[in-house]
Design a protein around this motif. Structure first.
Motif, PDB file in Angstrom:
ATOM      1  N   UNK A   1     -12.635 -11.816  29.057  1.00 48.76           N
ATOM      2  CA  UNK A   1     -11.312 -12.157  28.618  1.00 48.76           C
ATOM      3  C   UNK A   1     -10.757 -11.064  27.697  1.00 48.76           C
ATOM      4  N   UNK A   2     -11.596 -10.557  26.804  1.00 45.84           N
ATOM      5  CA  UNK A   2     -11.091  -9.563  25.859  1.00 45.84           C
ATOM      6  C   UNK A   2     -10.677  -8.266  26.544  1.00 45.84           C
ATOM      7  N   UNK A   3     -11.304  -7.928  27.647  1.00 42.46           N
ATOM      8  CA  UNK A   3     -10.969  -6.698  28.361  1.00 42.46           C
ATOM      9  C   UNK A   3      -9.627  -6.819  29.078  1.00 42.46           C
ATOM     10  N   UNK A   4      -9.367  -7.954  29.702  1.00 40.94           N
ATOM     11  CA  UNK A   4      -8.180  -8.122  30.521  1.00 40.94           C
ATOM     12  C   UNK A   4      -6.952  -8.620  29.757  1.00 40.94           C
ATOM     13  N   UNK A   5      -7.143  -9.378  28.726  1.00 46.03           N
ATOM     14  CA  UNK A   5      -6.017  -9.995  28.032  1.00 46.03           C
ATOM     15  C   UNK A   5      -5.836  -9.441  26.615  1.00 46.03           C
ATOM     16  N   UNK A   6      -6.853  -8.877  26.039  1.00 44.87           N
ATOM     17  CA  UNK A   6      -6.775  -8.341  24.694  1.00 44.87           C
ATOM     18  C   UNK A   6      -7.152  -9.338  23.613  1.00 44.87           C
ATOM     19  N   UNK A   7      -7.823 -10.405  23.977  1.00 46.86           N
ATOM     20  CA  UNK A   7      -8.269 -11.402  23.004  1.00 46.86           C
ATOM     21  C   UNK A   7      -9.483 -10.863  22.257  1.00 46.86           C
ATOM     22  N   UNK A   8      -9.473 -10.983  20.934  1.00 47.40           N
ATOM     23  CA  UNK A   8     -10.629 -10.509  20.170  1.00 47.40           C
ATOM     24  C   UNK A   8     -11.349 -11.638  19.433  1.00 47.40           C
ATOM     25  N   UNK A   9     -10.732 -12.821  19.375  1.00 49.90           N
ATOM     26  CA  UNK A   9     -11.373 -13.950  18.703  1.00 49.90           C
ATOM     27  C   UNK A   9     -10.817 -15.266  19.249  1.00 49.90           C
ATOM     28  N   UNK A  10     -11.646 -16.289  19.156  1.00 45.85           N
ATOM     29  CA  UNK A  10     -11.237 -17.651  19.494  1.00 45.85           C
ATOM     30  C   UNK A  10     -11.294 -18.462  18.214  1.00 45.85           C
ATOM     31  N   UNK A  11     -10.400 -19.429  18.069  1.00 41.93           N
ATOM     32  CA  UNK A  11     -10.527 -20.326  16.920  1.00 41.93           C
ATOM     33  C   UNK A  11     -10.248 -21.750  17.354  1.00 41.93           C
ATOM     34  N   UNK A  12     -10.855 -22.665  16.613  1.00 43.09           N
ATOM     35  CA  UNK A  12     -10.708 -24.088  16.890  1.00 43.09           C
ATOM     36  C   UNK A  12     -10.565 -24.825  15.562  1.00 43.09           C
ATOM     37  N   UNK A  13     -10.062 -26.032  15.639  1.00 49.07           N
ATOM     38  CA  UNK A  13     -10.063 -26.953  14.510  1.00 49.07           C
ATOM     39  C   UNK A  13     -10.956 -28.111  14.920  1.00 49.07           C
ATOM     40  N   UNK A  14     -12.153 -28.141  14.369  1.00 43.55           N
ATOM     41  CA  UNK A  14     -13.161 -29.129  14.750  1.00 43.55           C
ATOM     42  C   UNK A  14     -13.046 -30.380  13.890  1.00 43.55           C
ATOM     43  N   UNK A  15     -13.300 -31.515  14.506  1.00 43.64           N
ATOM     44  CA  UNK A  15     -13.374 -32.753  13.739  1.00 43.64           C
ATOM     45  C   UNK A  15     -14.499 -32.629  12.718  1.00 43.64           C
ATOM     46  N   UNK A  16     -14.331 -33.184  11.528  1.00 39.23           N
ATOM     47  CA  UNK A  16     -15.328 -33.007  10.468  1.00 39.23           C
ATOM     48  C   UNK A  16     -16.548 -33.911  10.633  1.00 39.23           C
ATOM     49  N   UNK A  17     -17.237 -33.757  11.732  1.00 40.87           N
ATOM     50  CA  UNK A  17     -18.469 -34.502  11.991  1.00 40.87           C
ATOM     51  C   UNK A  17     -19.604 -33.499  12.104  1.00 40.87           C
ATOM     52  N   UNK A  18     -20.654 -33.710  11.316  1.00 42.58           N
ATOM     53  CA  UNK A  18     -21.740 -32.725  11.213  1.00 42.58           C
ATOM     54  C   UNK A  18     -22.364 -32.372  12.562  1.00 42.58           C
ATOM     55  N   UNK A  19     -22.601 -33.376  13.423  1.00 39.59           N
ATOM     56  CA  UNK A  19     -23.195 -33.085  14.737  1.00 39.59           C
ATOM     57  C   UNK A  19     -22.280 -32.182  15.565  1.00 39.59           C
ATOM     58  N   UNK A  20     -20.989 -32.403  15.469  1.00 34.41           N
ATOM     59  CA  UNK A  20     -20.030 -31.593  16.214  1.00 34.41           C
ATOM     60  C   UNK A  20     -19.970 -30.173  15.656  1.00 34.41           C
ATOM     61  N   UNK A  21     -19.964 -30.048  14.337  1.00 34.07           N
ATOM     62  CA  UNK A  21     -19.958 -28.722  13.705  1.00 34.07           C
ATOM     63  C   UNK A  21     -21.209 -27.950  14.112  1.00 34.07           C
ATOM     64  N   UNK A  22     -22.361 -28.588  14.104  1.00 34.68           N
ATOM     65  CA  UNK A  22     -23.601 -27.930  14.517  1.00 34.68           C
ATOM     66  C   UNK A  22     -23.548 -27.522  15.985  1.00 34.68           C
ATOM     67  N   UNK A  23     -22.963 -28.355  16.824  1.00 38.58           N
ATOM     68  CA  UNK A  23     -22.824 -28.020  18.245  1.00 38.58           C
ATOM     69  C   UNK A  23     -21.984 -26.758  18.408  1.00 38.58           C
TER      70      UNK A  23
END
Length: 59
Positions: A1-23
């Motif tokens: 993706x970074x080669x073809x589109x120029x994306x250098x990072x992905x970001x998300x807003x995760x629900x504040x649940x420890x199991x999900x954060x660890x995943x």
């Protein structure tokens, strides 16, 4: 993706649940240091994502 589109990072807003954060950690996402995370919460995060945790992955 970074080669073809120029994306250098992905970001998300995760629900504040420890199991999900660890995943997301196993998928390569990281959290910011506490002072930077608070800045994002105050200035960047959309209101509808309030309470969620900003995570990013450099690709």
């Amino acid at each position: 993706m970074s080669v073809y589109v120029g994306v250098s990072a992905l970001y998300i807003y995760a629900l504040p649940e420890e199991k999900l954060i660890e995943h997301y950690h196993t998928m390569g996402f990281s959290r910011l240091p506490e002072h930077q995370e608070k800045f994002v919460q105050r200035h960047v995060k959309p209101k509808y994502d309030e309470g969620c945790i900003f995570m990013y992955q450099v690709i």
